[in-house]
Design an enzyme around this catalytic site. Structure first.
Site, short mmCIF file in Angstrom:
data_model
loop_
_atom_site.label_atom_id
_atom_site.label_comp_id
_atom_site.label_asym_id
_atom_site.label_seq_id
_atom_site.Cartn_x
_atom_site.Cartn_y
_atom_site.Cartn_z
N TYR A 143 0.83 -1.21 0.00
CA TYR A 143 0.00 0.00 0.00
C TYR A 143 0.86 1.26 0.00
O TYR A 143 0.71 2.13 -0.87
CB TYR A 143 -0.92 -0.02 1.22
CG TYR A 143 -1.90 1.13 1.26
CD1 TYR A 143 -2.93 1.23 0.33
CD2 TYR A 143 -1.79 2.13 2.22
CE1 TYR A 143 -3.83 2.28 0.36
CE2 TYR A 143 -2.70 3.19 2.26
CZ TYR A 143 -3.71 3.26 1.33
OH TYR A 143 -4.60 4.30 1.36
N ARG A 184 -9.56 -0.62 11.14
CA ARG A 184 -9.13 0.75 11.46
C ARG A 184 -9.57 1.07 12.88
O ARG A 184 -10.58 0.56 13.37
CB ARG A 184 -9.74 1.75 10.48
CG ARG A 184 -9.20 1.55 9.08
CD ARG A 184 -9.54 2.76 8.23
NE ARG A 184 -10.07 2.34 6.95
CZ ARG A 184 -10.18 3.16 5.92
NH1 ARG A 184 -9.84 4.42 6.00
NH2 ARG A 184 -10.68 2.72 4.78
N VAL A 185 -8.83 1.95 13.51
CA VAL A 185 -9.00 2.12 14.95
C VAL A 185 -10.37 2.67 15.33
O VAL A 185 -10.99 2.21 16.29
CB VAL A 185 -7.82 2.96 15.51
CG1 VAL A 185 -7.77 4.34 14.91
CG2 VAL A 185 -7.87 3.04 17.01
N VAL A 186 -10.91 3.62 14.57
CA VAL A 186 -12.22 4.20 14.94
C VAL A 186 -13.32 3.14 14.84
O VAL A 186 -14.10 2.94 15.79
CB VAL A 186 -12.57 5.42 14.05
CG1 VAL A 186 -13.98 5.91 14.33
CG2 VAL A 186 -11.57 6.55 14.29
N PHE A 189 -12.92 0.30 17.61
CA PHE A 189 -13.36 0.68 18.95
C PHE A 189 -14.88 0.80 19.04
O PHE A 189 -15.51 0.34 19.99
CB PHE A 189 -12.73 2.02 19.38
CG PHE A 189 -11.26 1.93 19.71
CD1 PHE A 189 -10.66 0.74 20.07
CD2 PHE A 189 -10.47 3.08 19.69
CE1 PHE A 189 -9.31 0.66 20.39
CE2 PHE A 189 -9.11 3.02 20.01
CZ PHE A 189 -8.53 1.81 20.35
N ARG A 209 -2.70 9.67 16.25
CA ARG A 209 -3.32 9.79 14.93
C ARG A 209 -4.15 11.07 14.91
O ARG A 209 -4.52 11.61 15.95
CB ARG A 209 -4.26 8.61 14.64
CG ARG A 209 -3.58 7.25 14.51
CD ARG A 209 -2.73 7.13 13.25
NE ARG A 209 -2.14 5.81 13.12
CZ ARG A 209 -1.00 5.43 13.67
NH1 ARG A 209 -0.33 6.28 14.44
NH2 ARG A 209 -0.53 4.21 13.48
N ASP A 269 4.02 -0.05 12.27
CA ASP A 269 2.89 0.82 12.61
C ASP A 269 3.45 2.19 12.99
O ASP A 269 4.28 2.28 13.89
CB ASP A 269 2.12 0.21 13.79
CG ASP A 269 0.75 0.82 13.97
OD1 ASP A 269 -0.06 0.71 13.03
OD2 ASP A 269 0.49 1.42 15.02
#
Length: 310
Positions: A143, A184-186, A189, A209, A269
């Site tokens: 990517y 993805r983190v959002v 969670f 982020r 990361d």
């Protein structure tokens, strides 16, 4: 205008199509449904100015258009690492096919690049002239390096063939129509909290982020496309949060009793990510307007509906 959006049934592509359709353009949506979904553009199916074509951009296609927004490519680690060879082919061959089309029909070409071109940055926040710190053989390079090559191709087509290009570098974006399983983190969670599961924090949660709401990002896209600036231009929200702060915010908004669990940080990361948006402000008059709490509220409502419908 007649406008082509590759990846138009995806998270960002569908929000862009909403804006373009509302502005009265003829829109062609191209998607192979790897991470996109028909439901994201459902409201336009059957509209006389909207056309949906199932197509993989690693194969050429002939169309007559005035502008091309090239967004097609899986953008979350789980999806782009699922088939890394396909990811790099999409970024290289797919971008070449779309640039070739732009050259033939003299269309303006917009490349959705990424803050991942900066890798794990040594410079903070990241301005557009920072050349990045990317591992060319790591698990994310299909990517990261793919998008770097896509930028190279765009600028070479511009210099060699006179293709009119616009290049945007997207920082973390969130909002309705994200996929719940994209890692993805959002979305991670929110979905974990809604399902009553523990929230998974990678590392110690001190990595940072910046989170830009989808509608703000699309406004930046449209301003750049219709400006006289080639770019690259960073579009993102300079508000910087640690992952732990984000987890605690979402925990507080959905389920204050949710547990936080910690897992090792994945390879390569980035430790920190924050856009320098000086160029976007001065050249495009753009800056984000949606605060994190407000954007999260909309995103949580979307995922709540999705989970209840399962």
């Amino acid at each position: 205008m007649r406008i082509l959006v590759t990846g138009g049934a995806g998270f960002l592509g569908s929000h862009l199509i909403d804006r373009l359709m509302e502005a009265g353009h003829d829109v062609i949506c191209l998607d192979n449904y790897f991470t996109g979904h028909r439901r994201n553009v459902q409201q336009w199916i059957g509209h006389p100015k909207f056309e949906l074509i199932r197509h993989d951009i690693t194969e050429p296609i002939r169309l007559e258009v005035d502008q091309i927004y090239h967004l097609a490519c899986p953008a979350s680690p789980i999806h782009y690492q699922y088939n890394p060879v396909k990811t790099i082919k999409t970024n290289v061959m797919g971008t070449m096919n779309m640039l070739g089309l732009a050259k033939r029909v003299k269309a303006r070409f917009f490349l959705a690049s990424t803050s991942e071109v900066y890798g794990d940055p040594d410079v903070h926040p990241q301005p557009e002239d920072y050349r990045g710190n990317v591992n060319p053989i790591g698990i994310r390079s299909c990517y990261d390096e793919g998008k770097r090559v896509a930028e190279t191709l765009a600028f070479d087509y511009h210099r060699q063939n006179g293709v009119d290009i616009r290049v945007v570098r997207i920082f973390n974006t969130y909002g309705p129509r994200m996929l719940e399983n994209d890692g993805r983190v959002v979305s991670n969670f929110i979905v974990q909290a809604l399902r009553g599961e523990p929230l998974t924090v990678y590392g110690d949660g001190s990595q940072t982020r910046s989170f830009c709401y989808a509608s703000d990002l699309i406004e930046g896209f449209i301003r750049l496309m219709n400006s006289e600036h080639t770019g690259p231009i960073n579009i993102g929200n300079p508000g910087e949060y640690t992952i732990l702060e984000l987890a605690q915010t979402i925990q507080g908004m959905i389920n204050p009793d949710a547990e936080l669990i910690y897992k090792p940080l994945p390879q390569d990361d980035p430790k920190q990510r924050q856009p320098d948006i000086t160029k976007a402000k001065t050249l495009l008059g753009w800056e984000p307007t949606v605060q994190l709490q407000e954007g999260l509220k909309q995103t949580i409502a979307y995922f709540r509906d999705r989970i209840e419908a399962e």
